[in-house]
Design a protein around this motif. Structure first.
Motif, PDB file in Angstrom:
ATOM      1  N   THR A 281      41.747  34.424  46.581  1.00  0.00           N
ATOM      2  CA  THR A 281      41.449  35.738  45.996  1.00  0.00           C
ATOM      3  C   THR A 281      42.295  35.978  44.750  1.00  0.00           C
ATOM      4  O   THR A 281      41.847  36.617  43.811  1.00  0.00           O
ATOM      5  N   ASP A 282      43.521  35.464  44.732  1.00  0.00           N
ATOM      6  CA  ASP A 282      44.375  35.648  43.561  1.00  0.00           C
ATOM      7  C   ASP A 282      43.791  34.979  42.338  1.00  0.00           C
ATOM      8  O   ASP A 282      44.042  35.393  41.217  1.00  0.00           O
ATOM      9  N   ARG A 283      43.020  33.931  42.584  1.00  0.00           N
ATOM     10  CA  ARG A 283      42.528  33.136  41.463  1.00  0.00           C
ATOM     11  C   ARG A 283      41.115  33.526  41.039  1.00  0.00           C
ATOM     12  O   ARG A 283      40.541  32.889  40.162  1.00  0.00           O
ATOM     13  N   LEU A 284      40.566  34.547  41.678  1.00  0.00           N
ATOM     14  CA  LEU A 284      39.252  35.041  41.238  1.00  0.00           C
ATOM     15  C   LEU A 284      39.413  35.796  39.929  1.00  0.00           C
ATOM     16  O   LEU A 284      39.074  35.311  38.872  1.00  0.00           O
ATOM     17  N   ASP A 285      39.922  37.006  40.058  1.00  0.00           N
ATOM     18  CA  ASP A 285      40.255  37.773  38.867  1.00  0.00           C
ATOM     19  C   ASP A 285      41.772  37.744  38.792  1.00  0.00           C
ATOM     20  O   ASP A 285      42.447  38.507  39.452  1.00  0.00           O
TER      21      ASP A 285
ATOM     22  N   GLN B  27      45.442  43.057  43.718  1.00  0.00           N
ATOM     23  CA  GLN B  27      44.442  43.966  44.286  1.00  0.00           C
ATOM     24  C   GLN B  27      43.390  43.204  45.077  1.00  0.00           C
ATOM     25  O   GLN B  27      42.970  43.641  46.158  1.00  0.00           O
ATOM     26  N   ASN B  28      42.980  42.057  44.559  1.00  0.00           N
ATOM     27  CA  ASN B  28      41.983  41.257  45.270  1.00  0.00           C
ATOM     28  C   ASN B  28      42.494  40.852  46.646  1.00  0.00           C
ATOM     29  O   ASN B  28      41.800  40.933  47.646  1.00  0.00           O
ATOM     30  N   ARG B  29      43.718  40.384  46.653  1.00  0.00           N
ATOM     31  CA  ARG B  29      44.308  39.940  47.907  1.00  0.00           C
ATOM     32  C   ARG B  29      44.503  41.112  48.853  1.00  0.00           C
ATOM     33  O   ARG B  29      44.360  40.984  50.068  1.00  0.00           O
ATOM     34  N   HIS B  30      44.799  42.257  48.278  1.00  0.00           N
ATOM     35  CA  HIS B  30      44.930  43.479  49.063  1.00  0.00           C
ATOM     36  C   HIS B  30      43.625  43.754  49.813  1.00  0.00           C
ATOM     37  O   HIS B  30      43.635  44.082  51.004  1.00  0.00           O
TER      38      HIS B  30
ATOM     39  N   ILE C 100      50.093  34.779  39.176  1.00  0.00           N
ATOM     40  CA  ILE C 100      49.518  34.679  40.515  1.00  0.00           C
ATOM     41  C   ILE C 100      50.663  34.936  41.475  1.00  0.00           C
ATOM     42  O   ILE C 100      51.645  34.189  41.475  1.00  0.00           O
ATOM     43  N   GLN C 101      50.562  35.983  42.276  1.00  0.00           N
ATOM     44  CA  GLN C 101      51.751  36.368  43.035  1.00  0.00           C
ATOM     45  C   GLN C 101      51.787  35.904  44.479  1.00  0.00           C
ATOM     46  O   GLN C 101      52.858  35.713  45.037  1.00  0.00           O
ATOM     47  N   ASN C 102      50.645  35.791  45.105  1.00  0.00           N
ATOM     48  CA  ASN C 102      50.603  35.391  46.516  1.00  0.00           C
ATOM     49  C   ASN C 102      51.535  36.246  47.361  1.00  0.00           C
ATOM     50  O   ASN C 102      52.348  35.737  48.124  1.00  0.00           O
ATOM     51  N   TYR C 103      51.455  37.542  47.193  1.00  0.00           N
ATOM     52  CA  TYR C 103      52.443  38.419  47.812  1.00  0.00           C
ATOM     53  C   TYR C 103      51.944  39.038  49.116  1.00  0.00           C
ATOM     54  O   TYR C 103      52.675  39.068  50.099  1.00  0.00           O
TER      55      TYR C 103
ATOM     56  N   PRO D 138      36.179  33.860  35.565  1.00  0.00           N
ATOM     57  CA  PRO D 138      36.247  33.270  36.903  1.00  0.00           C
ATOM     58  C   PRO D 138      35.874  34.247  38.024  1.00  0.00           C
ATOM     59  O   PRO D 138      35.481  33.834  39.100  1.00  0.00           O
ATOM     60  N   ASP D 139      35.969  35.549  37.744  1.00  0.00           N
ATOM     61  CA  ASP D 139      35.565  36.526  38.736  1.00  0.00           C
ATOM     62  C   ASP D 139      34.045  36.649  38.785  1.00  0.00           C
ATOM     63  O   ASP D 139      33.472  36.912  39.839  1.00  0.00           O
ATOM     64  N   ILE D 140      33.393  36.433  37.664  1.00  0.00           N
ATOM     65  CA  ILE D 140      31.929  36.453  37.645  1.00  0.00           C
ATOM     66  C   ILE D 140      31.410  35.255  38.432  1.00  0.00           C
ATOM     67  O   ILE D 140      30.522  35.374  39.266  1.00  0.00           O
ATOM     68  N   ASP D 141      31.996  34.108  38.153  1.00  0.00           N
ATOM     69  CA  ASP D 141      31.449  32.859  38.675  1.00  0.00           C
ATOM     70  C   ASP D 141      31.918  32.538  40.092  1.00  0.00           C
ATOM     71  O   ASP D 141      31.228  31.872  40.837  1.00  0.00           O
ATOM     72  N   ARG D 142      33.062  32.959  40.437  1.00  0.00           N
ATOM     73  CA  ARG D 142      33.696  32.733  41.748  1.00  0.00           C
ATOM     74  C   ARG D 142      33.742  31.284  42.195  1.00  0.00           C
ATOM     75  O   ARG D 142      33.299  30.382  41.677  1.00  0.00           O
TER      76      ARG D 142
END
Lengths: 542, 185
Positions: A240-244, A250-253, A327-330, A538-542
């Motif tokens: 999820t971190d690497r999508l947008d 927020q994605n990871r959240h 990219i935080q991976n938090y 990358p968020d469009i294409d996933r």
């Protein structure tokens, strides 16, 4: 809920109604279109916002699950339809009811091979035309032999097929032309500095005037949704971190909350506060980058350095606590991976006094600039109803007068404890989209101001089981990411890995409206429109 | 970083150890000095790494200190391509074409785990497992994404590589085609 059920059974008696937090209606493919129409138009229902469309492979059958929402009544519903034919699956298209269905149905066709009857443009969206098979089907063979790395450029076709259901049940295919042979088509991308990544626009020009834009996505389609199906839930978090990557936190959240809600985990207040603070820091960094890049796209290079100078300060704060710059991976399931750094509070306070004078400088340098205003005012106007129909959320939707902030509509984490103004404008043009983001920077600072002194004591994570298994069912959770509503849809069969995981990308609708916004404008306006929509490829294409 | 550590990974400078003609060698040095300090990258990024690439171009890390500041939008005018991000099947021929369009001499830096090996996406049906399967790579830069400091280090390693090139001796001298003495079935 009961009213909703009664209403729907009165509309379509054959529909199966499943009550849950979000109710599910299952209909046969033949009744799907009729139900969709009624859900959209009925005064008591008014499901005018198609939030998420998910293609599904149920093993023996293929199908589509759409999540609808009403912007007036704020209720949600899943509509599910299946077709048992795996060789030639057909489902009626709902693209004339919700505009956003057009691009979503192309995605479903690309991944599952479901053809939508009545859809005007049944081309693949992400994969190449010569791709063999449909990768998200469960029986897809992912071997290199079937689809080797291509060496030749793609043969891009100017024609497309549309399928029509005839009254006697047969299907007729008709060829439709995307670009006529006498049209002058210019490629913008896939490698172009103003497309913010690898996006390919095919632009039909008449002199300097744009007549039509055809978006060609997939140059960074990484197949994340398929990858997730093989992984355990904690392993899926990293993608999820690497999508947008400008809304990684927020994605990871969203994914963490979705899994936590499915498990019924109670999250400590401290975690909610930390996550909210990090979300807002992320939004700050994203909007600062937006400002820098937009200015650079429009020819103001100095602004790029100003924006990045201030963004580095935000990154410093995040890095100290999370260990990652970009990219935080938090976030982890049940909390965050480490407690906040002792310096974080004082650094945020310092930043709260630092940024407002800089924002004033931004306004002086760029917002008031005559050239900038002329290039953005009245360019690419998107009205409210169209924004909802296309599912354009986030700052771009709010610039069109749609109060679509997920933080306000469906408060999560600590957003119900803070007071902030939703930045909404009604002009709908590029300048409004720009101003909404600048206003949001101020609101983010305001939110941080309220949170930073009140972080409650407690644990930074709750203990979870070593192997996380979600109960059977489907789960959806969305957050307000930097670019709009980012949602996670999980279909679980009770295993330790998801049966289907779909990410509702906020950027896909954004790139979908480019064609409409830039028509009959100048080619240079395409850059201003793309810049203010602020999509991340990358968020469009996933 | 200490200078000894900087030169630690592989002894590139060995390539010049054999010695050259004093005039030609001095001219070589002059040319290499000029070229290595004005390497212009192509504005090319596919995903996350591209943002760190931008950060290096901005004021804090500022790679123009080392002569990289002129990012070119056209491959014809650039000296090296930084493959910043995942390369997928659909992008592979495009990347190859970009590389082919660049003028010689040209260099490639593989930035980040995705460009090196496919990284976290290596099991995907649509991801190329390493750009070195498509184009030759000069410098590999691990990380997901690499820090800006790592990027600067990689760029300096590329400079080192450029500095040992021979313009008048060695590489530019046309080699004779190897004579085929025996055909093996």
């Amino acid at each position: 809920m009961i009213a909703l059920k009664e209403k729907i059974t009165s509309l379509v008696p054959a529909a199966a109604f499943d009550e849950a937090a979000i109710p599910t209606v299952t209909v046969a493919a033949s009744e799907y279109k009729q139900l969709a129409q009624q859900l959209r138009n009925d005064a008591d229902l008014q499901f005018n916002y198609l939030l998420c469309m998910t293609g599904m492979d149920f093993g023996d059958s293929l199908g589509v699950v759409i999540l609808l929402e009403s912007t007036t009544h704020l209720h949600q519903i899943y509509v599910k339809t299946v077709t048992a034919d795996r060789e030639n699956p057909y489902i009626p298209s709902v693209s004339d009811i919700w505009d956003t269905a057009r691009i979503n149905e192309r995605e479903v066709f690309d991944f599952f091979g479901i053809r939508f009857t009545g859809h005007p443009d049944m081309r693949r969206l992400f994969l190449r035309n010569d791709w063999v098979g449909y990768p998200l089907r469960k029986d897809y063979d992912a071997g290199e032999a079937l689809n080797p790395v291509p060496t030749e450029n793609e043969d891009i076709r100017d024609t497309t097929l549309t399928y029509e259901a005839l009254p006697d049940g047969a299907i007729a295919a008709r060829e439709r032309t995307v670009f006529e042979s006498e049209e002058y088509v210019v490629n913008v991308g896939p490698q172009h500095p103003a497309t913010h990544g690898v996006l390919h626009f095919r632009v039909s020009l008449e002199g300097e005037t744009v007549k039509k834009v055809d978006v060609n996505c997939g140059y960074i389609h990484r197949g994340i949704e398929k990858l997730c199906e093989k992984l355990t839930y904690p392993q899926t978090l990293g993608y999820t971190d690497r999508l947008d990557y400008l809304g990684s936190h927020q994605n990871r959240h969203a994914l963490c909350m979705c899994i936590e809600e499915a498990l019924g985990l109670e999250i400590p207040d401290r975690v909610k506060y930390i996550r909210t603070i990090m979300d807002e820091l992320q939004r700050l960094s994203s909007h600062l980058l937006f400002w820098s890049c937009l200015c650079m796209d429009l020819g103001a290079l100095t602004a790029f350095f100003y924006g990045f100078r201030d963004r580095e300060k935000v990154l410093n704060m995040m890095e100290e606590t999370t260990g990652g710059r970009l990219i935080q991976n938090y976030n982890v399931i049940g909390g965050v991976s480490a407690d906040i750094h002792p310096n974080l509070v004082s650094r945020i306070k310092e930043f709260l006094t630092y940024l407002p004078p800089m924002l004033k400088e931004y306004r002086d340098v760029f917002t008031g600039n005559v050239i900038a205003q002329q290039r953005m005012k009245g360019i690419g106007v998107l009205d409210t109803a169209t924004a909802i129909s296309y599912g354009v959320t986030g700052p771009s939707g709010r610039a069109s007068g749609w109060a679509c902030d997920t933080r306000k509509r469906k408060p999560y984490a600590a957003y119900d404890k803070v007071e902030f103004k939703e930045a909404v404008r009604t002009e709908g043009d590029s300048f409004a989209r720009y101003l909404v983001r600048i206003d949001e920077i101020e609101q983010s600072l305001h939110i941080l101001e309220q949170l930073v002194d009140n972080i409650p004591e407690g644990d930074y994570a709750v203990k979870t089981k070593p192997v996380i298994k979600l109960p059977e069912g489907c789960f959806f959770k969305s957050v307000e990411a930097s670019r709009g509503e980012f949602g996670v849809y999980i279909e679980s069969r009770g295993d330790k890995n998801p049966y289907r995981m779909k990410f509702r990308s906020p950027c896909l609708p954004l790139v979908d409206v480019v064609d409409m916004l830039s028509r009959d404008g100048k080619i240079a306006d395409l850059i201003a429109i793309g810049g203010t929509l602020d999509y991340v490829v990358p968020d469009i294409d996933r | 970083m200490k200078y000894e550590d900087f030169k630690d990974n592989e002894a590139l400078e060995q390539l010049r150890a054999s010695g050259t003609n004093i005039i030609m060698g001095s001219l070589d040095k002059l040319i290499d000095w000029g070229r290595s300090n004005s390497l212009w990258p192509l504005t090319f990024a596919t995903s996350c790494c591209g943002i760190e690439y931008m950060a290096v171009g901005a004021a804090r890390y500022d790679f123009s200190r080392f002569g990289f500041e002129v990012t070119r939008a056209s491959p014809r005018q650039s000296d090296f391509i930084m493959v910043a991000g995942t390369i997928v099947h659909k992008m592979a021929p495009v990347l190859k074409r970009l590389y082919d369009q660049m003028a010689e001499p040209k260099y490639v830096i593989a930035m980040g785990a995705c460009a090196i090996s496919g990284g976290p996406f290596k099991d995907s049906y649509h991801v190329v497992n390493g750009v070195d399967t498509i184009i030759p790579v000069d410098v590999y830069m691990p990380g997901c994404p690499p820090r800006p400091e790592a990027l600067l280090y990689a760029l300096m390693q590329l400079q080192r590589k450029v500095k040992v090139e021979k313009f008048f001796g060695g590489v530019n001298r046309k080699e004779k085609k190897p004579e085929i003495t025996q055909v093996i079935d």
